[in-house]
Design an enzyme around this catalytic site. Structure first.
Site: not given
Ligand code: IFM
Length: 728
Positions: A326, A468, A582
């Site tokens: 992405w 994640e 993140q």
């Protein structure tokens, strides 16, 4: 501004880092900033774009071509390689205005000093070629063997990929590697100047996987001997007979000569910079890191084809399987749209052309529509493995769910197409498969939705958001918001079916019940659950996020039993805490700033930033962008510098156990560009016009740059937070 990077001295510990930092590339190939005498052990790579191969059960990865820039010196019988023979003086330089790599090395031998200088580039004018110039000067009558050749002993992470190496020599030397899985032929040919300025003897050696020419001569005192080499690379993906093409090209370009080829190459770079250079008066450091970021993005932009994307580590090697993430649509695309819309189209076309792969993937999980690959390779194949991390304690592969659960990837493709149309005004991409792509992505989310009978909401369960570390969560705000956007876009496409190419519109009407789809998508768009701010104004990243342990990033770090331990997954140190990898909610609010008030944006920034490890190079730019939107340019500035310096500074993660995971960071570079242009310069697009609300960092007296918008080019100057936008 200084367009040159220099590294003085030789330090074997820095080989991996400098290979990335001094990379040269032209979108077709990338050559790591390694020295002429280096080999596979020193991570030499001539990394090729969009061509992959698999050996055994290991990950499929992009091919590295045999290295046609291999050379070293033997003087009076002594091998002069910096790794084994410490130089008296040594430096490398990168002219990143023109993508030219230079080295200067001086050795002292028993009889005197000898200097080797070289300069090389991979051409922007003809992506198949690379050229190198060497100068050898000794202050004594040296007995010199200059060995130059092609090294077919290629550095691979999961290789060797070439089952067969064919060597060929006539007017030039060549190696063809035949790849294991797909039997791709990768041909490299090298010719050299015929006019060598002295009596020389040439001996050709074929050793193992190398073909080497030795130029033997005795040098005059202080005379400089200049040698030029001309390399060409073709693969069987480019043409039917790559060896013939490589040989013919290597010989033809020799007729032009080094300097003419360099001039042509530099002209191309100048034209690239006429769109992408950003001038900042008052802050040379920022200007240099930002243009250095643009250098990397320009070096990996695929200009030579019309359907190819950019890998997460660019052309710096095989890390991350050379796959497209992405990163391209959400972090790099804006740079391409504003500086080279043709390449922007190209990367979106890659997604459209890999729709079948995405439909296959959705089907394999039992879903309708298009579920794009988390790590996309040729044909949209998802290279992400089920076990993408190795546990440091047990050394066993860990089950990870990136591939299965990061469903936000499909929305990124839709976002990319939408952004492409918005900034270029080019609707033709819809008729070239873009419309179907959007509809199929919406179908995928529609099928993924769960209806909460009691609340009447539609939810997305068991997903992974941009952070994640928390796997398999319900209602990740970013994902739900992006799915909502996808439904909106699909409805828009269906509504504008009459504006598409007639034949294509007829095809769509035959293929889909558009009326029914529209109703479904509208209902989904209206009813999808979007997490709302709590009483403190904070949006939960996913259901139950606030119930997790609220500790600092440092506390979580202090709990590591091994510095290389994975923070996420079932047993990761961050998994049961609010510490995230993140930007996640912050990415959402950056993409859709009108969703909440400025006060809510600020509160969320303040809540999430201290809880973010910034363990991904994609994180800093999103925080910087939102900081700009919240009027906090002083907070944005260090994050911008961090993002723009991702490949300049040492200290990034380069190794995971024995696996090299380093490389360049195009997403961070694209992110830095977004912060400068959309953040500090405050550029936005409304009603078909470019508008600006600048808020430059204090030291920035003036900012000047160009951007492309809807088929026109604009020159933008910002001073005293006023923008002057002129069409040119
Ligand atoms: O796409 C990213 C992901 O968000 C974090 N890990 C690295 C990937 C490739 O850059």
């Amino acid at each position: 501004m200084n367009w040159e990077l220099t590294e003085n001295g030789f330090n074997s510990e820095k080989i991996a880092h400098l290979g990335n930092k001094f990379l040269t590339g032209n979108g077709y190939m990338g050559i790591r900033g390694t020295l002429d005498e280096f080999d596979s052990r020193d991570l030499v790579a001539v990394n090729l774009a969009g061509i992959y191969d698999q050996v055994g059960n290991s990950w499929r990865e992009p091919l590295n071509a045999p290295n046609g820039f291999y050379s070293y010196l033997i003087v009076d019988g002594n091998v002069l390689k910096v790794q084994d023979n410490a130089p008296k003086e040594h430096f490398i330089k990168l002219d990143y205005r023109h993508g030219i790599f230079k080295r200067h090395t001086e050795w002292t031998t028993k009889r005197g000093n000898i200097v080797l200088e070289s300069e090389r580039f991979v051409s922007m004018d003809d992506v198949h070629i690379g050229v190198e110039k060497y100068k050898i000067t000794a202050d004594f009558h040296a007995d010199i063997n200059f060995l130059t050749g092609i090294d077919g002993d290629v550095w691979d992470i999961n290789g060797p990929h070439y089952d067969e190496i064919i060597m060929d020599e006539d007017d030039c030397i060549s190696i063809v590697g035949i790849s294991h899985e797909k039997k791709y032929h990768v041909a490299v040919s090298v010719s050299e100047d015929e006019n060598f300025p002295c009596e020389k003897k040439i001996i050709l050696k074929k050793e193992d996987k190398k073909i080497i020419k030795s130029l033997n001569f005795v040098s005059d005192i202080n005379k400089c001997y200049e040698i030029h080499r001309f390399m060409a690379i073709y693969t069987s993906k480019d043409c039917e007979n790559p060896l013939d093409n490589a040989k013919e090209t290597a010989i033809n370009i020799r007729n032009k000569g080094y300097y003419e080829l360099r001039d042509e190459h530099c002209k191309c770079w100048e034209s690239i910079w006429s769109n992408s250079e950003v001038e900042i008066e008052g802050d040379d450091d920022a200007m240099e890191v930002l243009n250095y970021s643009c250098y990397h993005l320009n070096s990996i932009s695929p200009r030579h084809t019309d359907s190819l994307s950019i890998a997460a580590r660019g052309l710096s090697g095989q890390t991350y399987k050379g796959a497209v993430f992405w990163d391209t649509e959400m972090f790099i695309l804006d740079f391409l749209l504003m500086t080279n819309p043709k390449v922007a189209r190209n990367v979106m076309k890659y997604r459209i052309d890999t729709l079948d792969g995405a439909k296959e993937k959705a089907k394999s999980y039992g879903y309708d529509g298009a579920f794009y690959a988390w790590e996309s390779q040729e044909g949209g194949f998802d290279a992400c493995s089920d076990y993408n991390v190795t546990d440091v304690f047990t050394k066993r592969p860990m089950r990870t769910y990136f591939k299965d659960k990061q469903i936000h990837i499909s929305a990124a493709i839709v976002y990319g197409i939408g952004r492409y149309i918005d900034l270029t005004g080019d609707m033709t991409i819809l008729s070239e498969g873009g419309a179907e792509t959007i509809i199929e992505c919406a179908k995928f989310y529609y099928d993924f939705l769960l209806k909460k009978v009691s609340g009447g909401y539609y939810e997305l369960h068991d997903v992974i958001g941009p952070d994640e570390y928390h796997e398999r969560v319900n209602n990740n705000g970013y994902t739900n918001r992006m799915a909502k956007y996808t439904f909106e876009q699909a409805v828009k496409v269906i509504d504008s079916i009459d504006e598409l190419n007639e034949q294509y519109a007829i095809k769509l009407c035959k293929e889909y019940n558009l009326k029914q789809l529209k109703e479904k998508f509208e209902m989904a768009e209206r009813n999808i659950y979007i997490p709302q701010p709590n009483e403190n104004g904070i949006i939960p990243q996913f259901d139950g996020y606030f119930d997790l342990e609220d500790v600092s990033v440092n506390t979580v770090r202090s709990r590591l039993l091994d510095p290389k331990e994975y923070w996420g997954g079932a047993n990761g140190v961050a998994a049961h805490t609010q510490v995230i990898k993140q930007a996640d909610v912050v990415t959402w609010l950056t993409m859709f700033p009108d969703d909440v008030s400025d006060e809510i944006k600020l509160k969320n920034w303040q809540y999430y930033e201290p809880r973010t490890e910034h363990g991904s190079s994609l994180s800093a730019c999103m925080y910087a962008l939102l900081a700009c939107k919240c009027g906090m340019k002083e907070k944005a500035y260090p994050l911008f510098m961090k993002s723009a310096s991702a490949d300049l500074n040492e200290g990034g993660k380069e190794w995971a156990g024995l696996v090299y995971i380093g490389g360049t960071h195009p997403a961070a570079e694209g992110g830095a560009y977004m912060v400068a242009i959309k953040g500090f310069a405050g550029i936005y697009f409304e009603d078909g016009k470019i508008k600006a609300k600048p808020d430059l960092p204090k030291a920035w007296k003036k900012m000047r740059f160009h951007i492309c918008y809807r088929n026109k080019k604009y020159k933008i100057e910002i001073e005293d937070n006023n923008a002057n936008i002129v069409e040119i």
